[in-house]
Design an enzyme around this catalytic site. Structure first.
Site, PDB file in Angstrom:
ATOM      1  N   ASP A 185       0.475   5.164   1.906  1.00 52.10           N
ATOM      2  CA  ASP A 185      -0.298   5.617   3.061  1.00 52.10           C
ATOM      3  C   ASP A 185      -1.494   6.497   2.681  1.00 52.10           C
ATOM      4  O   ASP A 185      -1.342   7.501   1.977  1.00 52.10           O
ATOM      5  CB  ASP A 185       0.611   6.373   4.040  1.00 52.10           C
ATOM      6  CG  ASP A 185       1.667   5.456   4.634  1.00 52.10           C
ATOM      7  OD1 ASP A 185       1.388   4.255   4.800  1.00 52.10           O
ATOM      8  OD2 ASP A 185       2.787   5.939   4.908  1.00 52.10           O
ATOM      9  N   HIS A 239       4.716   0.205   0.251  1.00 50.57           N
ATOM     10  CA  HIS A 239       5.445  -0.566   1.254  1.00 50.57           C
ATOM     11  C   HIS A 239       4.581  -1.665   1.838  1.00 50.57           C
ATOM     12  O   HIS A 239       3.351  -1.650   1.718  1.00 50.57           O
ATOM     13  CB  HIS A 239       6.042   0.333   2.336  1.00 50.57           C
ATOM     14  CG  HIS A 239       5.062   1.219   3.035  1.00 50.57           C
ATOM     15  ND1 HIS A 239       4.542   2.359   2.447  1.00 50.57           N
ATOM     16  CD2 HIS A 239       4.504   1.147   4.258  1.00 50.57           C
ATOM     17  CE1 HIS A 239       3.716   2.954   3.292  1.00 50.57           C
ATOM     18  NE2 HIS A 239       3.664   2.238   4.399  1.00 50.57           N
ATOM     19  N   ARG A 295       4.881   6.956  13.716  1.00 44.71           N
ATOM     20  CA  ARG A 295       4.997   7.518  12.363  1.00 44.71           C
ATOM     21  C   ARG A 295       4.457   8.941  12.333  1.00 44.71           C
ATOM     22  O   ARG A 295       3.424   9.226  12.922  1.00 44.71           O
ATOM     23  CB  ARG A 295       4.200   6.653  11.388  1.00 44.71           C
ATOM     24  CG  ARG A 295       4.536   6.907   9.941  1.00 44.71           C
ATOM     25  CD  ARG A 295       3.700   6.025   9.044  1.00 44.71           C
ATOM     26  NE  ARG A 295       2.459   6.657   8.709  1.00 44.71           N
ATOM     27  CZ  ARG A 295       1.406   6.028   8.164  1.00 44.71           C
ATOM     28  NH1 ARG A 295       1.470   4.739   7.902  1.00 44.71           N
ATOM     29  NH2 ARG A 295       0.308   6.686   7.873  1.00 44.71           N
ATOM     30  N   HIS A 355       0.843  -1.200   0.000  1.00 46.55           N
ATOM     31  CA  HIS A 355       0.000   0.000   0.000  1.00 46.55           C
ATOM     32  C   HIS A 355       0.874   1.243   0.000  1.00 46.55           C
ATOM     33  O   HIS A 355       2.084   1.188   0.239  1.00 46.55           O
ATOM     34  CB  HIS A 355      -0.901   0.024   1.236  1.00 46.55           C
ATOM     35  CG  HIS A 355      -0.135   0.275   2.513  1.00 46.55           C
ATOM     36  ND1 HIS A 355       0.675  -0.666   3.090  1.00 46.55           N
ATOM     37  CD2 HIS A 355      -0.041   1.379   3.295  1.00 46.55           C
ATOM     38  CE1 HIS A 355       1.231  -0.169   4.177  1.00 46.55           C
ATOM     39  NE2 HIS A 355       0.825   1.084   4.322  1.00 46.55           N
TER      40      HIS A 355
HETATM   41  C1  SIN Z   1       3.075   1.595   7.732  1.00 46.70           C
HETATM   42  O1  SIN Z   1       3.363   2.776   7.811  1.00 46.70           O
HETATM   43  O2  SIN Z   1       2.322   1.157   6.877  1.00 46.70           O
HETATM   44  C2  SIN Z   1       3.739   0.637   8.685  1.00 46.70           C
HETATM   45  C3  SIN Z   1       5.025   0.164   8.118  1.00 46.70           C
HETATM   46  C4  SIN Z   1       5.787  -0.680   9.081  1.00 46.70           C
HETATM   47  O3  SIN Z   1       5.343  -0.908  10.205  1.00 46.70           O
HETATM   48  O4  SIN Z   1       6.875  -1.113   8.719  1.00 46.70           O
END
Ligand code: SIN
Length: 290
Positions: A116, A263, A278, A114
């Site tokens: 974000d 990612h 984050r 995905h």
């Molecule tokens: C995310 O921001 O989607 C999480 C990525 C992660 O935990 O590595």
């Protein structure tokens, strides 16, 4: 394995004044050295990080000691901080998204390819994940995929077919469908983006559909849309040539460009735990078609 004849998306080497970079692959991902993100950054440092971000899409900073305010201050160098739509029912700082997985977690955030919050009309252009706890047994890496190269590796007829199409990105799919959260009044955002978009900074074409949020290509029948989306999602999920892999240590911060990457958080460490926070920054404008 046979390779296609498409041109490789190798970046020309860029000279940076204040940092050095060690690349993770020839086309995506670089470790950045020589900067302490807990200190105020000079304009030259910010300019170098911006250039390295445009060159490498995913920047990894090791051995950082940050509190929340320092983490957010780093984010503000690149834009206004984003408030995640799932934070509406959570206590705590709305500009911090907690990424926490334990043995009791029903899911781990981001365990599907995905980008974000692409359900928003102007999604966060970049995210900075700061991990402070990693599973002691190993695991918990994040894979990143290069959406410039994903587009480049399509055939010319497929590029022509996709260019000009738009797709629906629906927050209800992950946030209600997968995470079982209660939507805010009016529901989670749902929006339309170009399938092939132009990166606002680099001008390069990129593939902008992702299995986390994209539900439908407009103008195709339901069956056609499903078939094309599944083909594109498989192209990303089964093609390691597109990827780089970030192996986290406590104190690693990774800053990625949500427009030209996707990612996937790998949950291979149950019953162990992983913790991070984050910060994301909102884009200046909606993505435009290529
Ligand atoms: C995310 O921001 O989607 C999480 C990525 C992660 O935990 O590595």
């Amino acid at each position: 394995m046979a390779r296609t004849m498409n041109p490789p998306a190798v970046q020309p080497p860029t000279e940076y004044e204040t940092i050095s970079v060690k690349t993770l692959t020839p086309h995506i991902g670089a470790e950045v050295r020589g900067v302490d993100l807990s200190e105020p950054l000079s304009p030259a440092q910010v300019a170098d990080i911006r250039r390295a971000w445009a060159d490498w899409q995913v920047l990894v900073f090791r051995d950082q000691q940050l509190d929340r305010e320092q983490h957010k201050a780093f984010g503000r160098h690149f834009g206004t901080l984003h408030v995640h739509p799932m934070n509406h029912f959570r206590d705590g700082d709305p500009e911090i998204l907690v990424v926490k997985t334990t043995a009791d977690s029903p899911y781990t955030a981001g365990e599907a390819w995905h980008t974000d919050v692409s359900c928003e009309a102007i999604p966060p252009m970049g995210s900075m994940l700061y991990i402070t706890e990693t599973p002691e047994v190993g695991g918990g890496d994040t894979l990143y995929a290069d959406m410039y190269l994903a587009y480049e590796l399509l055939s010319e007829p497929m590029k022509r077919f996709l260019t000009g199409l738009t797709a629906i990105h629906d927050g209800g799919m992950p946030y209600v469908g997968n995470y079982k959260s209660t939507p805010p009044e009016g529901g989670y955002p749902r929006t339309e983006h170009p399938v092939v978009a132009r990166h606002p900074d680099t001008g390069r074409p990129l593939l902008y559909v992702n299995s986390g949020f994209t539900t439908r290509i407009e103008g195709l029948t339901k069956a056609e849309s499903r078939a094309v989306l599944d083909m594109l999602f498989d192209h990303i999920a089964t093609n390691p040539r597109l990827w780089c892999r970030v192996n986290w240590e406590p104190g690693t911060l990774t800053f990625w460009d949500n427009r030209c990457t996707q990612h996937h958080a790998v949950w291979d460490y149950w019953p162990h735990s992983r913790y991070g926070e984050r910060v994301s920054v909102v884009g200046d404008e909606a993505l435009q078609p290529y």
